[in-house]
Design a protein around this motif. Structure first.
Motif, PDB file in Angstrom:
ATOM      1  N   ASP A  41     -59.878 -24.454 -35.450  1.00 47.21           N
ATOM      2  CA  ASP A  41     -59.289 -23.702 -34.349  1.00 47.21           C
ATOM      3  C   ASP A  41     -60.405 -23.065 -33.535  1.00 47.21           C
ATOM      4  O   ASP A  41     -61.583 -23.216 -33.842  1.00 47.21           O
ATOM      5  N   VAL A  59     -56.293 -27.461 -33.935  1.00 43.91           N
ATOM      6  CA  VAL A  59     -54.998 -26.799 -34.151  1.00 43.91           C
ATOM      7  C   VAL A  59     -55.055 -25.372 -33.596  1.00 43.91           C
ATOM      8  O   VAL A  59     -54.511 -24.432 -34.168  1.00 43.91           O
ATOM      9  N   LYS A  61     -54.793 -21.850 -31.587  1.00 44.17           N
ATOM     10  CA  LYS A  61     -53.714 -20.957 -31.185  1.00 44.17           C
ATOM     11  C   LYS A  61     -54.256 -20.046 -30.093  1.00 44.17           C
ATOM     12  O   LYS A  61     -55.029 -19.133 -30.375  1.00 44.17           O
ATOM     13  N   THR A  68     -50.405 -24.017 -32.134  1.00 41.54           N
ATOM     14  CA  THR A  68     -49.969 -24.903 -33.206  1.00 41.54           C
ATOM     15  C   THR A  68     -49.358 -24.032 -34.287  1.00 41.54           C
ATOM     16  O   THR A  68     -49.999 -23.092 -34.764  1.00 41.54           O
ATOM     17  N   ALA A  72     -46.947 -26.623 -38.837  1.00 44.75           N
ATOM     18  CA  ALA A  72     -47.542 -27.887 -38.388  1.00 44.75           C
ATOM     19  C   ALA A  72     -48.934 -28.077 -38.985  1.00 44.75           C
ATOM     20  O   ALA A  72     -49.314 -29.189 -39.374  1.00 44.75           O
ATOM     21  N   ILE A  73     -49.704 -26.985 -39.064  1.00 38.96           N
ATOM     22  CA  ILE A  73     -51.038 -27.059 -39.666  1.00 38.96           C
ATOM     23  C   ILE A  73     -50.933 -27.454 -41.137  1.00 38.96           C
ATOM     24  O   ILE A  73     -51.667 -28.328 -41.623  1.00 38.96           O
TER      25      ILE A  73
END
Length: 251
Positions: A41, A59, A61, A68, A72-73
């Protein structure tokens, strides 16, 4: 660290430190270099990703932007590991200090995936130190308390007793508190913390863009807003924030 053979799918959760590539641990760097897939991230030390042979999955945020979900991660980690890949989840700071590392660990173990943790240098301590602010200091404070400010005082989701925190006598270190800093500071003062208690906000710790803003706690939110402070930033509240150790910063 737990172990798994190279031909088994596995996940390693790596704390990347506050964002400076030089502050990742030796074990963390080794895990990155051995990874088949790196899930990262925006708070991770991104410069370390440039020459890796691994497949990279972002991923990130973004506050008030694309995000994400944690679910989902978790799914990405499990799915990639089930393909027989060594998956490294790279985060900034330490994944177990106001990170979702414990949730990711649980998701992997629930799915029968081997998982290991490489602790990182927590931004709660590293960011103040990089700005010349010790979170403890003999004669000033005997301890420090780290809290998350992502939920403000008075919010129904808040589980912190801010009135008690105002009276602890420890240094307060607030992570994820930029948006709610004014409410946090006002609440602390209202519950007995002296309005002139030194405070500091350290943004982008360890990076060329590092910025340090200091002011009394009653004024720290306005000072941070005036300096256009944005996440990631760490706020330190207590006498230690008033120390001048000669470290160059931006006030």
């Amino acid at each position: 660290m737990s172990a798994a053979s190279r031909d088994e799918g596995r996940v390693t959760l790596v704390g990347g430190g506050p964002g400076n590539a030089g502050l990742i641990t030796v074990a963390g760097l080794d895990a990155l270099q051995r990874a088949d897939v790196v899930v990262f991230d925006r708070l991770a030390p991104l410069s370390l990703l440039q020459d890796l042979p691994a497949r990279l999955i972002d991923v990130g945020k973004i506050p008030h932007g694309p995000q994400t979900t944690q679910e989902a991660i978790n799914d990405i980690l499990v799915t990639e590991a089930r393909k027989g890949q060594h998956v490294v989840r790279l985060k900034g700071g330490d994944s177990f200090v106001f990170g979702r590392g414990s949730e990711e660990w649980q998701a992997c173990t629930d799915a029968g995936i081997a998982v290991a943790v490489v602790p990182g240098v927590s931004s709660a301590i590293a960011a103040p130190e990089l700005a010349g602010i010790p979170v403890t200091h003999r004669g000033l404070t005997q301890g420090f308390t780290v809290v998350s400010g992502h939920v403000p005082p008075g919010d129904p989701r808040c589980r912190l007793d801010w009135s008690a925190l105002a009276r602890t006598g420890t240094t307060l270190v607030v992570l994820m508190g930029v948006k709610n800093l004014a409410t946090i500071a006002d609440t602390l003062v209202r519950h007995g913390l002296a309005a002139d208690t030194p405070a500091a906000v350290v943004a982008d710790a360890g990076l060329p863009s590092q910025k340090v803003v200091k002011a009394p706690v009653a004024d720290i939110a306005d000072a941070a807003a005036g300096a256009r402070i944005s996440p990631p930033a760490v706020t330190v509240i207590g006498d230690v924030a008033g120390l001048d150790l000669g470290v160059v910063g931006t006030d």
